[in-house]
Motif scaffolding. Structure first.
Motif, PDB file in Angstrom:
ATOM      1  N   ARG A 222      49.696  62.234  82.691  1.00  0.00           N
ATOM      2  CA  ARG A 222      49.260  63.477  82.042  1.00  0.00           C
ATOM      3  C   ARG A 222      47.903  63.307  81.366  1.00  0.00           C
ATOM      4  O   ARG A 222      47.516  64.129  80.540  1.00  0.00           O
ATOM      5  N   PHE A 223      47.231  62.225  81.657  1.00  0.00           N
ATOM      6  CA  PHE A 223      45.901  61.972  81.091  1.00  0.00           C
ATOM      7  C   PHE A 223      45.930  62.002  79.563  1.00  0.00           C
ATOM      8  O   PHE A 223      45.034  62.547  78.926  1.00  0.00           O
ATOM      9  N   ASP A 224      46.981  61.427  78.982  1.00  0.00           N
ATOM     10  CA  ASP A 224      47.093  61.351  77.529  1.00  0.00           C
ATOM     11  C   ASP A 224      46.986  59.890  77.074  1.00  0.00           C
ATOM     12  O   ASP A 224      46.693  58.993  77.880  1.00  0.00           O
ATOM     13  N   ALA A 225      47.236  59.646  75.784  1.00  0.00           N
ATOM     14  CA  ALA A 225      47.078  58.289  75.248  1.00  0.00           C
ATOM     15  C   ALA A 225      48.044  57.317  75.911  1.00  0.00           C
ATOM     16  O   ALA A 225      47.679  56.167  76.213  1.00  0.00           O
ATOM     17  N   HIS A 226      49.264  57.770  76.129  1.00  0.00           N
ATOM     18  CA  HIS A 226      50.237  56.899  76.789  1.00  0.00           C
ATOM     19  C   HIS A 226      49.765  56.538  78.203  1.00  0.00           C
ATOM     20  O   HIS A 226      49.855  55.378  78.632  1.00  0.00           O
ATOM     21  N   ALA A 227      49.263  57.540  78.924  1.00  0.00           N
ATOM     22  CA  ALA A 227      48.778  57.299  80.280  1.00  0.00           C
ATOM     23  C   ALA A 227      47.596  56.335  80.264  1.00  0.00           C
ATOM     24  O   ALA A 227      47.467  55.482  81.147  1.00  0.00           O
ATOM     25  N   SER A 228      46.725  56.455  79.264  1.00  0.00           N
ATOM     26  CA  SER A 228      45.570  55.559  79.181  1.00  0.00           C
ATOM     27  C   SER A 228      46.025  54.116  78.961  1.00  0.00           C
ATOM     28  O   SER A 228      45.524  53.188  79.613  1.00  0.00           O
ATOM     29  N   ASP A 229      46.984  53.929  78.049  1.00  0.00           N
ATOM     30  CA  ASP A 229      47.492  52.565  77.805  1.00  0.00           C
ATOM     31  C   ASP A 229      48.112  51.986  79.075  1.00  0.00           C
ATOM     32  O   ASP A 229      47.878  50.816  79.416  1.00  0.00           O
ATOM     33  N   LEU A 230      48.905  52.806  79.774  1.00  0.00           N
ATOM     34  CA  LEU A 230      49.564  52.320  80.980  1.00  0.00           C
ATOM     35  C   LEU A 230      48.555  52.056  82.087  1.00  0.00           C
ATOM     36  O   LEU A 230      48.717  51.123  82.890  1.00  0.00           O
ATOM     37  N   THR A 231      47.485  52.868  82.152  1.00  0.00           N
ATOM     38  CA  THR A 231      46.441  52.644  83.154  1.00  0.00           C
ATOM     39  C   THR A 231      45.782  51.281  82.957  1.00  0.00           C
ATOM     40  O   THR A 231      45.613  50.510  83.909  1.00  0.00           O
ATOM     41  N   ILE A 232      45.429  50.967  81.716  1.00  0.00           N
ATOM     42  CA  ILE A 232      44.789  49.670  81.446  1.00  0.00           C
ATOM     43  C   ILE A 232      45.756  48.532  81.735  1.00  0.00           C
ATOM     44  O   ILE A 232      45.392  47.514  82.345  1.00  0.00           O
ATOM     45  N   GLN A 233      47.002  48.705  81.320  1.00  0.00           N
ATOM     46  CA  GLN A 233      48.014  47.674  81.568  1.00  0.00           C
ATOM     47  C   GLN A 233      48.201  47.425  83.065  1.00  0.00           C
ATOM     48  O   GLN A 233      48.265  46.274  83.517  1.00  0.00           O
ATOM     49  N   THR A 234      48.248  48.507  83.846  1.00  0.00           N
ATOM     50  CA  THR A 234      48.455  48.361  85.290  1.00  0.00           C
ATOM     51  C   THR A 234      47.224  47.781  85.970  1.00  0.00           C
ATOM     52  O   THR A 234      47.333  46.985  86.913  1.00  0.00           O
ATOM     53  N   LEU A 235      46.038  48.159  85.487  1.00  0.00           N
ATOM     54  CA  LEU A 235      44.818  47.558  86.038  1.00  0.00           C
ATOM     55  C   LEU A 235      44.821  46.045  85.816  1.00  0.00           C
ATOM     56  O   LEU A 235      44.360  45.280  86.673  1.00  0.00           O
ATOM     57  N   CYS A 236      45.338  45.619  84.671  1.00  0.00           N
ATOM     58  CA  CYS A 236      45.392  44.175  84.393  1.00  0.00           C
ATOM     59  C   CYS A 236      46.310  43.455  85.388  1.00  0.00           C
ATOM     60  O   CYS A 236      46.131  42.264  85.656  1.00  0.00           O
ATOM     61  N   GLU A 237      47.280  44.172  85.939  1.00  0.00           N
ATOM     62  CA  GLU A 237      48.141  43.573  86.966  1.00  0.00           C
ATOM     63  C   GLU A 237      47.479  43.636  88.343  1.00  0.00           C
ATOM     64  O   GLU A 237      47.612  42.721  89.153  1.00  0.00           O
ATOM     65  N   ASP A 238      46.756  44.736  88.606  1.00  0.00           N
ATOM     66  CA  ASP A 238      46.214  44.966  89.953  1.00  0.00           C
ATOM     67  C   ASP A 238      44.891  44.242  90.209  1.00  0.00           C
ATOM     68  O   ASP A 238      44.623  43.796  91.333  1.00  0.00           O
ATOM     69  N   LEU A 239      44.030  44.177  89.199  1.00  0.00           N
ATOM     70  CA  LEU A 239      42.673  43.684  89.445  1.00  0.00           C
ATOM     71  C   LEU A 239      42.620  42.224  89.919  1.00  0.00           C
ATOM     72  O   LEU A 239      41.803  41.905  90.801  1.00  0.00           O
ATOM     73  N   PRO A 240      43.426  41.304  89.352  1.00  0.00           N
ATOM     74  CA  PRO A 240      43.350  39.937  89.889  1.00  0.00           C
ATOM     75  C   PRO A 240      43.659  39.870  91.377  1.00  0.00           C
ATOM     76  O   PRO A 240      43.009  39.137  92.128  1.00  0.00           O
ATOM     77  N   ARG A 241      44.644  40.660  91.817  1.00  0.00           N
ATOM     78  CA  ARG A 241      44.963  40.664  93.252  1.00  0.00           C
ATOM     79  C   ARG A 241      43.832  41.308  94.057  1.00  0.00           C
ATOM     80  O   ARG A 241      43.494  40.843  95.144  1.00  0.00           O
TER      81      ARG A 241
END
Length: 430
Positions: free
Chosen positions: A333-352
Motif C-alpha cells: 500500500r506504499f505506506d511505512a510498513h511497506a517501505s520497511d518490508l521493501t528494504i528488508q526484502t531487498l536485503c535478501e534479494d540483492l546479494p543473490r
C-alpha cells in the motif's frame, strides 16, 4: 478519461466518477506538477514548451459519489498546469531567481464519441483554465489512433528537440491502444512519457479455448504480433493449475508486463495496480518512459501519495511470486510498513542478484538494471545496499576505494560487489 460505459449528454445526469478513478487522477495531477517543477530547476532557463495529450478525454465533467461536480482528466491536467506554474514561480522566488519562467503548453484532448466531444467543448469553453495565458487547447473528434499522426506532426513542429510531452492513454479495456503507436511516440519523441491504463484482469478472465480466435485477433490489434498468443497464455494457465489461480494469473501478468514494455519501446515502466471498490477486476496504471529519472519520479509519487497498491513482491521480481508454495509477497500500500518490508526484502534479494552479475556493479547501474523489477525508490535501494555493506554482507566503496559513511551519500559511481563465496548462492526460486 476512460469512457467505456460513460456517456455525456446535455439533458442528462453527469456520469459518476468512482473512487479508483479519482485516485488515478490524483496520481496524474501530482506527477505532472512535479514533472513541470523539475524541468524548471535550471536558474538560467526562461521556460519550456510542453505538449500534453489526453487520448481518451471523455466529456470532461463528472459527479462524485458525494454529489458534487468534479473535473475529468482534461480539467485535472489543466489544474495541474496551473498549480505547476504557481509552484515554479514560488520555487524560483525562494531561490532568488528573478528571470521570468514561461510554461508554454499545448493540450490535445481526443474523444471518439460525438456527444461526449460536444459536451467536452462546452465544458472547456466555460472553464477559465482552458483560456489561461500560454495555454492552447485543441479538441479532436475521433479515435486516438486516427488523430495521432496530426498530433505528432504538431509536436515535432513546435518542439524540435526531444518533443517533451506527456500522453495520457486511459483506455477502457486493454485493446484500444495499439502498442506500435506507443512505440512511434518514443521513436519520434525521445523525451515523451506515456501513462497507459491496461485492464489486465479483463484479458485473463476472458481467457479460454472458446474465445481464442477473438482474443488472438485483439492481441494482434494491440501490437503484440506473434510474441503473445492465446495458446501461449493458456499453456501458462494449464501448466500451473495445480498450484492455484494466483500463481498462473501472476505468471501471465509478468509475461504481459514485460511484453507491453518491449512492444512499446519504453526503457522503463511501473506497473502498479488500481482495484475498483466494487470489482475484483484490477487494472494497471502503467507509466512508460525512456529515462530512469522519470521512472524514479513516478515511484516517488506512488510512495508519497499511497493511493494505489501493488499486490506483488516487495523487493526484486515484483511481479513474480516467492516460494514453491506460490505465496505472493504482500499487498503493498506504499505506506511505512511497506517501505520497511521493501528494504528488508531487498536485503535478501540483492546479494543473490549481485552474485548473478559475476562481478562488481556501479550503484547507478544497479538502480537502472533493477528499475523494472522493484517498487523500490533509489533511496530504499541506498538503504538496503548500505545496510548490507555495514553488516559485511556486500562490499561497497567509492571509485577511489574509500568507505561510505551513510546511505544517503551513495553515488552512481560507487562500486557494489559481493564477496567471492557469495557467487555460489543459488538463485531465488521464482
Amino acid at each position: 478519461m476512460t469512457q467505456g460505459g460513460y456517456r455525456w449528454s446535455f439533458d442528462g445526469p453527469l456520469p459518476v466518477l468512482e473512487d479508483h478513478s479519482r485516485a488515478k487522477h490524483d496520481v496524474l495531477r501530482a506527477y505532472l506538477v512535479n514533472y513541470l517543477r523539475i524541468l524548471a530547476l535550471s536558474p538560467r532557463s526562461e521556460g519550456i514548451r510542453v505538449t500534453i495529450v489526453d487520448g481518451f478525454a471523455g466529456g470532461g465533467l463528472y459527479r462524485a459519489l458525494s454529489g458534487e461536480e468534479v473535473g475529468g482528466s482534461p480539467l485535472v491536467l489543466l489544474q495541474a498546469l496551473q498549480e505547476a506554474r504557481a509552484l515554479v514561480a514560488q520555487d524560483r522566488a525562494e531561490r532568488g531567481v528573478r528571470t521570468p519562467y514561461v510554461i508554454d503548453a499545448q493540450l490535445h484532448f481526443v474523444e471518439a464519441k460525438q456527444t461526449n466531444h460536444a459536451f467536452l467543448n462546452r465544458v472547456l469553453a466555460e472553464h477559465a483554465l482552458a483560456h489561461a495565458p500560454h495555454t492552447t487547447v485543441t479538441t479532436h473528434y475521433g479515435t486516438f489512433e486516427a488523430m495521432f499522426p496530426a498530433i505528432l506532426a504538431d509536436i515535432r513542429q513546435r518542439q524540435r528537440r526531444g518533443g517533451r510531452s506527456v500522453f495520457v492513454l486511459d483506455q477502457y479495456g486493454w485493446s484500444q491502444v495499439d502498442l506500435s503507436c506507443v512505440r512511434s511516440i518514443f521513436d519520434a519523441l525521445p523525451s515523451a512519457e506515456v501513462f497507459l491504463t491496461w485492464m489486465v484482469d479483463n484479458l485473463i478472465n476472458f481467457l479460454s479455448e472458446r474465445t481464442a480466435d477473438k482474443l488472438d485477433l485483439a492481441l494482434r490489434r494491440t501490437g503484440f504480433g506473434a510474441h503473445i498468443t492465446t495458446a501461449q497464455l493458456l499453456g501458462l494457465r494449464d501448466a500451473n493449475t495445480d498450484e492455484g489461480a494466483r500463481i498462473w494469473r501472476r505468471l501471465i501478468q509478468t509475461l504481459l508486463a514485460d511484453e507491453i514494455r518491449t512492444a512499446s519501446g519504453a526503457a522503463f515502466r511501473t506497473p502498479f495496480y488500481i482495484v475498483p471498490r466494487d470489482s475484483r477486476r484490477g487494472y494497471w496504471l502503467l507509466h512508460l518512459a525512456q529515462h530512469l529519472r522519470a521512472n524514479e519520479e513516478m515511484k516517488r509519487i506512488h510512495w508519497q501519495n499511497n493511493n494505489l497498491h501493488h499486490p506483488g513482491g516487495a523487493g526484486l521480481n515484483m511481479l513474480g511470486y516467492v516460494g514453491s508454495n506460490g505465496q505472493l509477497a504482500f499487498d503493498n500500500r506504499f505506506d511505512a510498513h511497506a517501505s520497511d518490508l521493501t528494504i528488508q526484502t531487498l536485503c535478501e534479494d540483492l546479494p543473490r542478484w549481485l552474485s548473478a552479475q559475476r562481478g562488481p556493479v556501479r550503484f547507478g547501474d544497479l538502480v537502472a538494471l533493477t528499475a523494472n523489477e522493484t517498487p523500490a525508490q533509489r533511496a530504499q535501494l541506498q538503504q538496503a545496499v548500505f545496510g548490507l555493506a555495514k553488516r559485511r554482507e556486500l562490499l561497497l566503496h567509492t571509485v577511489s576505494g574509500a568507505t561510505r559513511r551513510g546511505a544517503n551519500g551513495l553515488a552512481d559511481d560507487d562500486v557494489v560487489e559481493t564477496s567471492q563465496q557469495l557467487w555460489l548462492l543459488p538463485p531465488r526460486q521464482t
